[in-house]
Motif scaffolding. Sequence first.
Motif, PDB file in Angstrom:
ATOM      1  N   CYS A  41       1.630  -7.712  -2.816  1.00 32.56           N
ATOM      2  CA  CYS A  41       2.586  -6.753  -2.289  1.00 32.56           C
ATOM      3  C   CYS A  41       3.961  -6.853  -2.939  1.00 32.56           C
ATOM      4  CB  CYS A  41       2.765  -6.944  -0.788  1.00 32.56           C
ATOM      5  SG  CYS A  41       1.424  -6.304   0.174  1.00 32.56           S
TER       6      CYS A  41
ATOM      7  N   VAL B 184       0.832  -1.208   0.000  1.00 34.60           N
ATOM      8  CA  VAL B 184       0.000   0.000   0.000  1.00 34.60           C
ATOM      9  C   VAL B 184       0.871   1.264   0.000  1.00 34.60           C
ATOM     10  CG1 VAL B 184      -0.224   0.248   2.505  1.00 34.60           C
ATOM     11  CG2 VAL B 184      -2.031   1.091   1.029  1.00 34.60           C
TER      12      VAL B 184
ATOM     13  N   TRP C 251      -0.992   7.363   1.805  1.00 34.76           N
ATOM     14  CA  TRP C 251      -0.530   5.972   1.841  1.00 34.76           C
ATOM     15  C   TRP C 251       0.848   5.822   1.204  1.00 34.76           C
ATOM     16  CZ3 TRP C 251      -3.271   2.223   4.294  1.00 34.76           C
ATOM     17  CH2 TRP C 251      -4.632   2.455   4.548  1.00 34.76           C
ATOM     18  N   ARG C 252       1.001   6.409   0.035  1.00 32.82           N
ATOM     19  CA  ARG C 252       2.190   6.114  -0.778  1.00 32.82           C
ATOM     20  C   ARG C 252       3.449   6.849  -0.325  1.00 32.82           C
ATOM     21  NH1 ARG C 252      -0.546   2.059  -2.864  1.00 32.82           N
ATOM     22  NH2 ARG C 252      -1.172   2.150  -5.047  1.00 32.82           N
TER      23      ARG C 252
ATOM     24  N   TYR D 195      -8.672   0.856  -3.957  1.00 33.05           N
ATOM     25  CA  TYR D 195      -8.066   0.969  -2.630  1.00 33.05           C
ATOM     26  C   TYR D 195      -6.613   0.492  -2.711  1.00 33.05           C
ATOM     27  CZ  TYR D 195     -12.855   1.494  -0.958  1.00 33.05           C
ATOM     28  OH  TYR D 195     -14.129   1.947  -0.744  1.00 33.05           O
ATOM     29  N   GLY D 196      -5.854   0.790  -1.668  1.00 33.33           N
ATOM     30  CA  GLY D 196      -4.477   0.316  -1.622  1.00 33.33           C
ATOM     31  C   GLY D 196      -4.286  -0.784  -0.602  1.00 33.33           C
ATOM     32  N   CYS D 197      -5.165  -0.812   0.379  1.00 38.95           N
ATOM     33  CA  CYS D 197      -4.990  -1.719   1.524  1.00 38.95           C
ATOM     34  C   CYS D 197      -6.243  -2.559   1.684  1.00 38.95           C
ATOM     35  CB  CYS D 197      -4.757  -0.886   2.784  1.00 38.95           C
ATOM     36  SG  CYS D 197      -4.862  -1.830   4.305  1.00 38.95           S
TER      37      CYS D 197
END
Lengths: 481, 79
Positions: free
Chosen positions: B69, A362, A406-407, A376-378
């Motif tokens: 990830c 994320v 987030w980034r 979303y990222g997470c």
Amino acid sequence: MANHRLSSYTIFTELTDSDGKYLLTHGYTGAIDVASKDIADYLRSGAILDPAQAPFSEKTFQSLSGRGYITDKSEDEEYNFVRRMAEAFHKRSKLFKGFMFVVTYNCNFRCPYCYESGISKDGRHWTKQVFTKEMVDRAYAAMEEIEPVREFRGRTITLYGGEPLLAENREIVEYIVSQGKERGYTFGAITNGYDLESYLDLLNPETIKQLQITVDGRKEWHDRRRIHYKTGASFDKIMENIGKALANGVNISIRINTDANNFGSLAELKELFTTLGYTEYKNFSFHSARLFGDDEELTGGSEAKSATPKRNMNFFTPKEFNEKHKESGLGITCQDNGIFNKLYSAIGKKTSISFNSVYCGVQAGAYIFDPYGDIYGCWETIGKKEYMLGSLGNEKIEWLDQMDIWRNRNIGNTPQCSKCKYAFICCGGCTAKLLRHPNGVLEANCSQFPEVFAISANRAYASYLANKDKIDTPDKPSVKQ
Amino acid sequence: MKQEKTRPELLSLNDGLYSAYTVQELEQRLETDPLLLSAGLSSFDGDCKFCSPFSGDEPCDLQICEPYCPGVCLELTLL
């Protein structure tokens, strides 16, 4: 002559079974060494380190310097180097993009600890939304918009939910994977494993090649927690499905959600996997994952004990969790923030510890598409609009300011982390757990990392001793726990 | 300063350490040819024993290892 001092990034771990020796680990060179107590005591004496006064040879002094433990850099020079290194690592991480499809928020299980349960507040109708074919096409186009360079796009897409492999959603899942295969992707899924028989023809090394399935201990405990909304019990059906998927050549990782209540059933579950013949499969593995409570997410600090039991859960702290697994002698892999793997791999491969400056994708290049076209990222925040990174839009992605929050976080720009000797191994902890922290996400989320490090470092060294002949002799298989 | 003992006082368990030089090399590579950084990343296929929980006989125990990830891939090397 330069003043030498102990590097601020030297980690001392007492090796409990090695006559007072210490494992030295360096927080930015990635060195791992075994040192006598004399060396450790001298290094920690707080003095300016003078080779002429050292209670050991000049060769040893030079080795300690070369590996980073003794330095002529000032504290500030070390901090600045760490920040620079963290930025470079973060840039590298940002090159790579990984993608996930939340097929639906709907789920056929009613688990008491589910962190997604909060999104059900929007009602059953809201959770039942499923990807449409048009949205699948749009998502694939968006992936190329996000990252035009093929080599920087991950080649395995993860299917997530809710429950991504519900029998009723077979048609859209088939469409997702067929479209993905045409584009050169394969798939993994995080699934409860209940409806797998509806997907057997898609479960193979070329299509859906990986499954993470949660099993909460032996049948008694599992059926109490992993509750199917119609049948209640789910254990027997999942066990049967695991066998079918293994036979198809799919990689299966069993996640055992563990707290103090079901810890005692891990041994029985392990035995069952053996009895069923699953442990004979190379494509089968299982690990124990720590359950934790909402208040722990909120505090994000090192006091990781959840004060409020959640629906009859009895949470471990990270330290308790690792201690219990070590004491059990079961040899069951457990979550330790990757410390054991990082150290043992570095020892086995004779390389530096693999460092990173971000904890999770994320903070770099993770993109999660949900059935509403939101991005979303997470995965811990999916369905919570306030944490959206953007939305697919009809033709072009619309990004939101959340992206920067987030980034941008890495251990170099998180003040407490940049001065922490563990930072490149810990990577700063989970960002999602800091979202409601009063100081924002540029905080450390330590979660008892130093305590867990001590346990796992001892475990890594013990494994090294047990496999020393293989590791130190070239051309033999080296890294095996 | 003492003479070195017969048995080494310090036992180094690994090599290939990070340094100012390796970090500088990474910075340059990021600027000039980032594509090279993607070469040979088995983990980026989701098959990494570190970065994927689906690792066959060596299960990943990383809390951060979820398969989407790639940014935390531990098999990424500096160059």
